[in-house]
Design an enzyme around this catalytic site. Structure first.
Site: not given
Length: 423
Positions: A66, A68, A72, A88, A184
């Site tokens: 993933g 954003g 990452q 991450k 979120d």
């Protein structure tokens, strides 16, 4: 309102915030979105970025999971133990990246719960990339798990929805009790494993429920799942997370968002208008799910209640009374016939298919049939030949192992004596 008038609504949302935070490709403000690796490769930011096969500390990056606007997530393998983890790393050009990375890791440590991803290790070297590792989740987004192959306009399996929703609300209850707000929540940040475990991910925007966020200022989150107070950039509390869950519940029931359109249109509609009633799209859904969805999508944060109250409403006996009446064979308010009592134990299969309920009875009667067969083979028949004349209507007890038993004895040992008479 239709058509939507954005003039006043957009005046409450600074344009600078939209231009600064919103990424139209990710449909997210400063959030992490899961997407296929080939598409994410085109979204890599400028500057030094980790690449597949590279070593970060003791971990070898295997694939991109993933990405954003903040960072990452990679699937990585430890060279020392061989364990596969999620790794991450924040983008080097993101301001205050180290503070955000450490805050997310500490939040994951403090909210240890079965429905939150488990943190592993925080690595902040003097030179090189800072990162942390966590449990690698093999699952699908929340809405995809609930709806699966359900066609548009049809209801998904509501039992599956209830099981997943209870876990999500339990995770939120635990998070809010620890004094945090997620900010979120969306389907891609709530995965469901093949075993049915719901796992909340990405606490990158988590903040203190009382003090707010000292790191990031401005509009943060994903427009489709933002609460109206988030769109106004007001104080964001636990009620904002419940609003996001309400949007996810609406999406599960109806197959669409309550507000559609571009990000700015969605934010403007949330500020100026109320969320549509889910019953307008799916009136056949369970009444308690529809009411819960309406409550969590309330424009006033005070009317949404808490995660604990949402859990209680989801399992409230009073709200399940219509279902129980339906199972007892009573007529429903909409005129549809209920189930007969003999099929009530098979709910919801009986509600979906009475033929299936009827076919399930042999499975219940099979043990009784086997016991009767064993008695016949052992020479212990239930009946003895009648002692009176045929058709006389008399009924007498035939003694087998002793004198005629008393009433209590006949109840306690029915196999020792049998009643004979009328056939």
């Amino acid at each position: 309102m239709s058509p939507l008038d954005h003039s006043h609504a957009l005046s409450l949302i600074p344009a600078a915030s939209l231009n600064t935070w919103y990424d139209p490709q990710l449909e997210s403000f400063s959030g992490l979105s899961a997407a296929p690796a080939m598409k994410l490769a085109d979204r890599v930011a400028r500057g030094h970025e980790p690449v597949l096969g590279e070593l970060l500390g003791d971990y070898e990056l295997e694939r991109l999971v993933g990405a954003g606007s903040m960072g990452q997530v990679f699937a990585a393998r430890s060279r020392a133990t061989g364990e596969r983890v999620a790794l991450k790393v924040l983008r080097p050009d993101h301001g205050r990246a180290l503070l955000r990375l450490e805050q997310e890791f500490r939040a994951l440590e403090s909210v240890e719960h079965p429905n939150f991803v488990k943190p592993r290790e925080l690595v902040m070297p003097a030179e090189g990339e800072a990162f942390f590792t966590m449990e690698l989740i093999d699952g699908v987004p929340f809405v995809e798990y609930v709806r699966q192959q359900t066609r548009a306009g049809q209801l998904p399996n509501q039992l599956r929805l209830r099981r997943a929703l209870r876990q999500l609300l339990a995770a939120l209850e635990h998070l809010h009790q620890r004094g945090y707000v997620h900010r979120d929540l969306k389907p891609s940040n709530v995965l469901v494993t093949p075993s049915g475990r719901v796992v909340v991910l990405d606490l990158g925007l988590v903040c203190d429920a009382d003090a707010g966020d000292p790191i990031e200022r401005g509009l943060v989150g994903t427009p489709a799942y933002m609460a109206p107070e988030q769109a106004r950039q007001g104080q964001t509390g636990p009620a904002a997370d419940l609003y996001a869950v309400g949007v996810m519940l609406y999406e599960c029931l109806c197959g669409a968002w309550p507000f559609m359109g571009a990000a700015q249109d969605i934010l403007a509609a949330k500020v100026e208008d109320h969320a549509p009633d889910p019953a307008l799209r799916t009136s056949q859904a369970d009444a308690d799910l529809l009411e819960l969805c309406r409550t969590m999508l309330a424009g006033d944060p005070e009317q949404r209640g808490t995660a604990s109250q949402a859990l209680a409403r989801l399992a409230s006996p009073a709200r399940l009374a219509p279902v129980r009446s339906f199972l007892r064979g009573r007529a429903r308010a909409d005129g549809r016939a209920g189930l007969s009592p003999w099929t009530s134990w098979t709910y919801p299969w009986g509600a979906r298919s009475r033929a299936l309920a009827a076919l399930s009875w042999p499975a219940l009667s099979w043990p009784a049939c086997m016991r009767a067969r064993a008695r016949r083979q052992s020479g212990d028949p239930r009946r003895a030949p009648p002692t009176g004349d045929k058709g006389s209507g008399g009924a007498t007890w035939v003694e087998r192992d002793g004198p005629r038993p008393s009433r209590s004895d006949r109840r306690a040992w029915p196999r020792r004596h049998t009643r004979a008479g009328r056939r």
